[in-house]
Design a protein around this motif. Structure first.
Motif, PDB file in Angstrom:
ATOM      1  N   LEU B 117      51.530  32.743  37.160  1.00 57.19           N
ATOM      2  CA  LEU B 117      50.733  33.451  36.188  1.00 57.19           C
ATOM      3  C   LEU B 117      50.886  34.935  36.521  1.00 57.19           C
ATOM      4  O   LEU B 117      50.963  35.211  37.580  1.00 57.19           O
ATOM      5  N   ARG B 118      50.638  35.520  35.313  1.00 58.31           N
ATOM      6  CA  ARG B 118      50.560  36.845  35.514  1.00 58.31           C
ATOM      7  C   ARG B 118      48.912  37.443  35.127  1.00 58.31           C
ATOM      8  O   ARG B 118      48.462  36.914  34.279  1.00 58.31           O
ATOM      9  N   VAL B 119      48.671  38.141  36.116  1.00 55.77           N
ATOM     10  CA  VAL B 119      47.220  38.699  36.220  1.00 55.77           C
ATOM     11  C   VAL B 119      47.040  39.879  35.083  1.00 55.77           C
ATOM     12  O   VAL B 119      47.910  40.742  34.987  1.00 55.77           O
ATOM     13  N   GLU B 120      46.372  39.524  34.053  1.00 58.00           N
ATOM     14  CA  GLU B 120      46.311  40.418  32.659  1.00 58.00           C
ATOM     15  C   GLU B 120      44.931  41.557  32.822  1.00 58.00           C
ATOM     16  O   GLU B 120      45.206  42.451  32.434  1.00 58.00           O
ATOM     17  N   ASN B 121      44.181  40.849  33.386  1.00 55.26           N
ATOM     18  CA  ASN B 121      42.924  41.959  33.490  1.00 55.26           C
ATOM     19  C   ASN B 121      42.525  42.170  34.917  1.00 55.26           C
ATOM     20  O   ASN B 121      42.385  41.286  35.865  1.00 55.26           O
ATOM     21  N   THR B 122      42.530  43.155  35.274  1.00 60.71           N
ATOM     22  CA  THR B 122      42.113  43.501  36.840  1.00 60.71           C
ATOM     23  C   THR B 122      40.877  44.103  36.902  1.00 60.71           C
ATOM     24  O   THR B 122      40.567  44.743  37.933  1.00 60.71           O
ATOM     25  N   SER B 123      40.027  44.117  36.110  1.00 53.86           N
ATOM     26  CA  SER B 123      38.598  45.070  35.923  1.00 53.86           C
ATOM     27  C   SER B 123      37.792  44.112  35.969  1.00 53.86           C
ATOM     28  O   SER B 123      36.383  44.421  36.374  1.00 53.86           O
ATOM     29  N   SER B 124      37.687  42.664  35.972  1.00 49.23           N
ATOM     30  CA  SER B 124      36.778  41.671  36.121  1.00 49.23           C
ATOM     31  C   SER B 124      36.099  41.500  37.474  1.00 49.23           C
ATOM     32  O   SER B 124      36.980  41.559  38.264  1.00 49.23           O
ATOM     33  N   ILE B 125      35.102  40.983  37.761  1.00 50.03           N
ATOM     34  CA  ILE B 125      34.699  40.422  39.062  1.00 50.03           C
ATOM     35  C   ILE B 125      35.513  39.514  39.604  1.00 50.03           C
ATOM     36  O   ILE B 125      35.575  39.461  40.829  1.00 50.03           O
ATOM     37  N   PHE B 126      36.333  38.819  38.670  1.00 52.30           N
ATOM     38  CA  PHE B 126      36.981  37.740  39.377  1.00 52.30           C
ATOM     39  C   PHE B 126      38.479  38.237  39.841  1.00 52.30           C
ATOM     40  O   PHE B 126      39.449  37.431  40.488  1.00 52.30           O
ATOM     41  N   GLY B 128      39.453  41.480  40.130  1.00 52.72           N
ATOM     42  CA  GLY B 128      39.595  42.848  40.501  1.00 52.72           C
ATOM     43  C   GLY B 128      40.312  43.185  41.810  1.00 52.72           C
ATOM     44  O   GLY B 128      40.579  44.597  42.015  1.00 52.72           O
ATOM     45  N   GLY B 129      40.620  42.137  42.631  1.00 54.33           N
ATOM     46  CA  GLY B 129      41.439  42.429  43.757  1.00 54.33           C
ATOM     47  C   GLY B 129      42.890  42.295  43.515  1.00 54.33           C
ATOM     48  O   GLY B 129      43.759  42.665  44.378  1.00 54.33           O
ATOM     49  N   TYR B 130      43.392  42.179  42.157  1.00 52.18           N
ATOM     50  CA  TYR B 130      44.680  42.164  41.950  1.00 52.18           C
ATOM     51  C   TYR B 130      45.313  43.558  41.274  1.00 52.18           C
ATOM     52  O   TYR B 130      44.375  44.188  40.740  1.00 52.18           O
ATOM     53  N   GLU B 131      46.419  43.542  41.446  1.00 51.26           N
ATOM     54  CA  GLU B 131      47.096  44.910  40.823  1.00 51.26           C
ATOM     55  C   GLU B 131      47.407  44.243  39.535  1.00 51.26           C
ATOM     56  O   GLU B 131      47.872  43.124  39.312  1.00 51.26           O
ATOM     57  N   LYS B 132      47.580  45.195  38.540  1.00 52.89           N
ATOM     58  CA  LYS B 132      47.883  44.936  37.061  1.00 52.89           C
ATOM     59  C   LYS B 132      49.200  44.236  36.943  1.00 52.89           C
ATOM     60  O   LYS B 132      49.988  44.927  37.718  1.00 52.89           O
ATOM     61  N   GLY B 133      49.455  43.220  36.407  1.00 53.72           N
ATOM     62  CA  GLY B 133      50.816  42.547  36.346  1.00 53.72           C
ATOM     63  C   GLY B 133      51.215  41.686  37.667  1.00 53.72           C
ATOM     64  O   GLY B 133      52.228  41.225  37.581  1.00 53.72           O
ATOM     65  N   ALA B 134      50.208  41.577  38.577  1.00 49.00           N
ATOM     66  CA  ALA B 134      50.538  40.798  39.564  1.00 49.00           C
ATOM     67  C   ALA B 134      50.718  39.355  39.180  1.00 49.00           C
ATOM     68  O   ALA B 134      50.280  38.949  38.037  1.00 49.00           O
ATOM     69  N   PHE B 135      51.592  38.534  40.139  1.00 50.01           N
ATOM     70  CA  PHE B 135      51.618  37.046  39.874  1.00 50.01           C
ATOM     71  C   PHE B 135      51.251  36.482  41.095  1.00 50.01           C
ATOM     72  O   PHE B 135      51.165  36.777  41.943  1.00 50.01           O
ATOM     73  N   VAL B 136      50.822  35.399  40.506  1.00 49.05           N
ATOM     74  CA  VAL B 136      50.199  34.284  41.415  1.00 49.05           C
ATOM     75  C   VAL B 136      50.732  32.923  40.997  1.00 49.05           C
ATOM     76  O   VAL B 136      51.077  32.717  39.894  1.00 49.05           O
ATOM     77  N   ASP B 137      50.792  32.096  42.056  1.00 49.32           N
ATOM     78  CA  ASP B 137      51.120  30.685  41.843  1.00 49.32           C
ATOM     79  C   ASP B 137      50.071  29.838  42.001  1.00 49.32           C
ATOM     80  O   ASP B 137      49.613  29.745  43.285  1.00 49.32           O
ATOM     81  N   ILE B 163      41.748  38.176  28.292  1.00 60.13           N
ATOM     82  CA  ILE B 163      42.610  37.357  28.865  1.00 60.13           C
ATOM     83  C   ILE B 163      42.932  37.734  30.391  1.00 60.13           C
ATOM     84  O   ILE B 163      43.344  38.476  30.417  1.00 60.13           O
ATOM     85  N   ALA B 164      42.435  36.978  31.236  1.00 61.07           N
ATOM     86  CA  ALA B 164      42.331  37.049  32.486  1.00 61.07           C
ATOM     87  C   ALA B 164      43.761  36.683  33.229  1.00 61.07           C
ATOM     88  O   ALA B 164      44.281  37.386  34.110  1.00 61.07           O
TER      89      ALA B 164
END
Lengths: 80, 220
Positions: B117-126, B128-137, B163-164
């Protein structure tokens, strides 16, 4: 009274099950069957004896639970 | 922090969610049965994955009308963070806390594998710990994960950065590759992938551990 509620996917909502059925029909040699859409039918008994009241209740059931307006349409038939 | 996990009949990720919360907060969350009419004192709610009510009628449809959901809706509307994962996402949509619906996967198959997944929103409480465009599996495991909404709703989700997460390689036909969305106020998150299933190397990944850690820190 009895109510028969037919729930179908709205136009434009992808229906992969309908597509699979269409493919299976073609595989059986039924040429020319297209636009297959799958829905569901819910039948139930209502204690109301008045048709308008029965329809109103079924309508409320559709709105609250039986159909999801985001993706589905419904049609209510009241059967005596 | 006093997190709670709602347990429906045929929830099957409730204990995974509890383990993830316990790992992140240091204590076991409250487990709340769907038949309860009110919530215990809680400030963070998870609707877990599973097949509540056997997915009868529509996935999440019955769960959304269960007694506890009236209290969950009130809490969500009052600003309490709520996460719905998989069946929990379907339930949030059916309950009207999130827009749209989850349809049958476009490929018809039940999809059960890890997705990026690509993290699209990095300003939500859920997130916020990610850099914009970070990837998670995170793994997905669902039959009805094909996110659908009308164009107006999709445009609004896009424009308001609600879109988170998006799938890098869309596994289910979701509109605009949507894997997770936020409500308008930003305190409700629904997502199909399962962060609670990757909280330890023993489980095959740790991206979920970071997710829960950042979520509970932000919400604390």
């Amino acid at each position: 009274m009895k109510a028969k509620i037919t729930i179908t996917l709205k136009n434009g909502v992808l229906d992969p099950q309908g597509k699979a059925i269409e493919g299976a029909l073609a595989g059986l040699g039924f040429a020319g069957a297209s636009d297959v859409r799958q829905g569901k039918v819910i039948e139930l008994k209502l204690e109301e004896s008045d048709e308008a009241a029965a329809r109103a209740k079924a309508e409320e059931m559709c709105k609250k639970l039986l159909a999801n307006p985001v993706m589905e349409n419904y049609q209510i038939e009241i059967l005596a | 922090m006093k997190p709670a996990v709602i347990v429906f009949p045929a929830s099957n990720c409730d204990r995974d969610a509890a383990a993830a919360l316990e790992q992140a907060t240091g204590k076991a969350p409250l487990m709340v049965w769907h038949g309860e009419a009110s919530l215990p004192d809680t400030d963070f709610i998870i609707l877990p994955g599973g097949f509540s009510y056997g997915d009868y009628l529509r996935s999440g449809a019955m769960a959304a009308k269960s007694p506890i959901m009236r209290a969950v809706i009130d809490k969500a509307n009052a600003g309490t963070p709520v996460i719905g994962i998989c069946n929990g996402f379907q339930t949030l949509c059916e309950a009207g806390l999130l827009p749209g619906a989850l349809l049958r996967n476009s490929g018809l198959n039940f999809v059960c594998r890890s997705v990026t997944l690509r993290v699209e929103n990095t300003s939500s409480i859920f997130t916020g710990g990610y850099e914009k465009g970070a990837f998670v599996d995170f793994p997905v495991a669902h039959h009805d994960g094909n996110y659908f909404a009308d164009d107006e709703t999709l445009n609004r989700l896009d424009g308001d950065e609600r879109i988170a997460f998006r799938y890098v390689d869309n596994p289910n036909g979701s509109a605009r590759d949507i894997a997770g969305i936020l409500n308008e106020a930003g305190n409700v998150l629904g997502m199909m992938p399962h962060p609670e299933r990757v909280i330890s190397p023993l489980l095959g990944g740790v991206d979920g551990a970071a997710f829960f850690k950042s979520v509970v820190e932000a919400a604390a």
